[in-house]
Design a protein around this motif. Structure first.
Motif, PDB file in Angstrom:
ATOM      1  N   GLU A   1       0.733  -1.297   0.111  1.00 22.16           N
ATOM      2  CA  GLU A   1       0.132   0.070   0.002  1.00 22.16           C
ATOM      3  C   GLU A   1       0.842   1.188  -0.174  1.00 22.16           C
ATOM      4  O   GLU A   1       1.930   1.389   0.847  1.00 22.16           O
ATOM      5  CB  GLU A   1      -0.885  -0.011   1.095  1.00 22.16           C
ATOM      6  CG  GLU A   1      -1.972   1.180   1.110  1.00 22.16           C
ATOM      7  CD  GLU A   1      -3.052   0.964   2.098  1.00 22.16           C
ATOM      8  OE1 GLU A   1      -3.560   1.817   2.312  1.00 22.16           O
ATOM      9  OE2 GLU A   1      -3.425  -0.196   2.540  1.00 22.16           O
ATOM     10  N   TYR A   2       0.408   1.965  -0.762  1.00 19.37           N
ATOM     11  CA  TYR A   2       1.186   3.513  -0.798  1.00 19.37           C
ATOM     12  C   TYR A   2       0.243   4.612  -0.443  1.00 19.37           C
ATOM     13  O   TYR A   2       0.221   5.057   0.558  1.00 19.37           O
ATOM     14  CB  TYR A   2       1.651   3.644  -2.427  1.00 19.37           C
ATOM     15  CG  TYR A   2       2.339   4.980  -2.414  1.00 19.37           C
ATOM     16  CD1 TYR A   2       3.567   5.490  -1.899  1.00 19.37           C
ATOM     17  CD2 TYR A   2       1.774   5.907  -3.635  1.00 19.37           C
ATOM     18  CE1 TYR A   2       3.854   6.672  -2.222  1.00 19.37           C
ATOM     19  CE2 TYR A   2       2.409   7.068  -4.029  1.00 19.37           C
ATOM     20  CZ  TYR A   2       3.573   7.597  -3.089  1.00 19.37           C
ATOM     21  OH  TYR A   2       3.972   8.774  -3.241  1.00 19.37           O
ATOM     22  N   LYS A   3      -0.587   5.113  -1.249  1.00 23.49           N
ATOM     23  CA  LYS A   3      -1.765   6.125  -0.864  1.00 23.49           C
ATOM     24  C   LYS A   3      -3.075   5.591  -1.171  1.00 23.49           C
ATOM     25  O   LYS A   3      -4.072   6.111  -0.651  1.00 23.49           O
ATOM     26  CB  LYS A   3      -1.320   7.247  -1.680  1.00 23.49           C
ATOM     27  CG  LYS A   3      -0.247   8.047  -1.340  1.00 23.49           C
ATOM     28  CD  LYS A   3      -0.127   9.503  -1.966  1.00 23.49           C
ATOM     29  CE  LYS A   3       1.021  10.023  -1.547  1.00 23.49           C
ATOM     30  NZ  LYS A   3       0.931  11.328  -1.285  1.00 23.49           N
ATOM     31  N   THR A   4      -3.100   4.459  -2.027  1.00 24.69           N
ATOM     32  CA  THR A   4      -4.547   3.881  -2.129  1.00 24.69           C
ATOM     33  C   THR A   4      -4.790   2.769  -1.447  1.00 24.69           C
ATOM     34  O   THR A   4      -3.887   1.728  -1.898  1.00 24.69           O
ATOM     35  CB  THR A   4      -4.934   4.016  -3.646  1.00 24.69           C
ATOM     36  OG1 THR A   4      -4.563   5.373  -4.028  1.00 24.69           O
ATOM     37  CG2 THR A   4      -6.466   3.838  -3.921  1.00 24.69           C
TER      38      THR A   4
ATOM     39  N   ASP B   1       3.391   3.005  -8.903  1.00 24.74           N
ATOM     40  CA  ASP B   1       2.358   3.455  -8.159  1.00 24.74           C
ATOM     41  C   ASP B   1       1.772   4.427  -9.072  1.00 24.74           C
ATOM     42  O   ASP B   1       2.182   5.477  -9.229  1.00 24.74           O
ATOM     43  CB  ASP B   1       2.540   3.821  -6.565  1.00 24.74           C
ATOM     44  CG  ASP B   1       2.862   2.572  -5.900  1.00 24.74           C
ATOM     45  OD1 ASP B   1       2.340   1.719  -5.585  1.00 24.74           O
ATOM     46  OD2 ASP B   1       4.094   2.514  -5.613  1.00 24.74           O
TER      47      ASP B   1
ATOM     48  N   VAL C   1      -1.365   7.565  -8.516  1.00 23.78           N
ATOM     49  CA  VAL C   1      -2.118   8.000  -7.579  1.00 23.78           C
ATOM     50  C   VAL C   1      -3.014   8.880  -8.685  1.00 23.78           C
ATOM     51  O   VAL C   1      -2.590   9.752  -9.296  1.00 23.78           O
ATOM     52  CB  VAL C   1      -1.290   8.962  -6.663  1.00 23.78           C
ATOM     53  CG1 VAL C   1      -2.139   9.807  -5.639  1.00 23.78           C
ATOM     54  CG2 VAL C   1      -0.370   8.041  -5.972  1.00 23.78           C
TER      55      VAL C   1
ATOM     56  N   ASP D   1      -5.685  12.371  -8.712  1.00 20.45           N
ATOM     57  CA  ASP D   1      -5.956  13.407  -8.051  1.00 20.45           C
ATOM     58  C   ASP D   1      -6.776  14.324  -8.838  1.00 20.45           C
ATOM     59  O   ASP D   1      -6.387  14.796  -9.873  1.00 20.45           O
ATOM     60  CB  ASP D   1      -4.818  14.122  -7.275  1.00 20.45           C
ATOM     61  CG  ASP D   1      -5.281  15.266  -6.530  1.00 20.45           C
ATOM     62  OD1 ASP D   1      -6.419  15.553  -6.538  1.00 20.45           O
ATOM     63  OD2 ASP D   1      -4.140  16.043  -6.082  1.00 20.45           O
TER      64      ASP D   1
END
Length: 103
Positions: free
Chosen positions: A42-45, A97, A99, A101
């Motif tokens: 897991e990184y940010k999600t 990864d 992300v 936004d």
């Protein structure tokens, strides 16, 4: 129904033989992945466990060494790709990864 003369036969048997299979694609789940180094980090999600209908991994044969190189793909709750992990020819894992936004 499938027979021994059509896919999917015991694909692991084909992958370990010196046959002509050069690429294998896997969908719907991660049951094909027995490599403990290719698991979600897991990184940010957070990873969404339902991957039905999505490409979850590939195995590609290295022509020089006849070695199989695996890649695993992980998705979020909107079926967007959030992480890719791939084994390189040196046995190391490359991780990418994504992300999202939209702010």
């Amino acid at each position: 129904s499938y027979t021994a003369r059509s896919f999917p036969v015991a694909l692991e048997t084909l992958l370990t033989s010196s046959g002509t299979v050069m690429t294998a694609n896997y969908f719907d789940d991660y049951g094909w992945n027995s490599d403990t180094t290719l698991h979600f980090q897991e990184y940010k999600t957070s990873r969404w466990p339902n991957s039905k209908g999505l490409l979850t991994g590939t195995k590609v044969r290295n022509l020089s060494t006849n070695q199989w190189l695996a890649s695993t793909f992980y998705y979020d709750d909107k079926n967007r790709l959030i992480q890719t992990q791939s084994k390189n020819r040196y046995g190391q894992v490359n991780q990418t990864d994504q992300v999202y936004d939209f702010a």
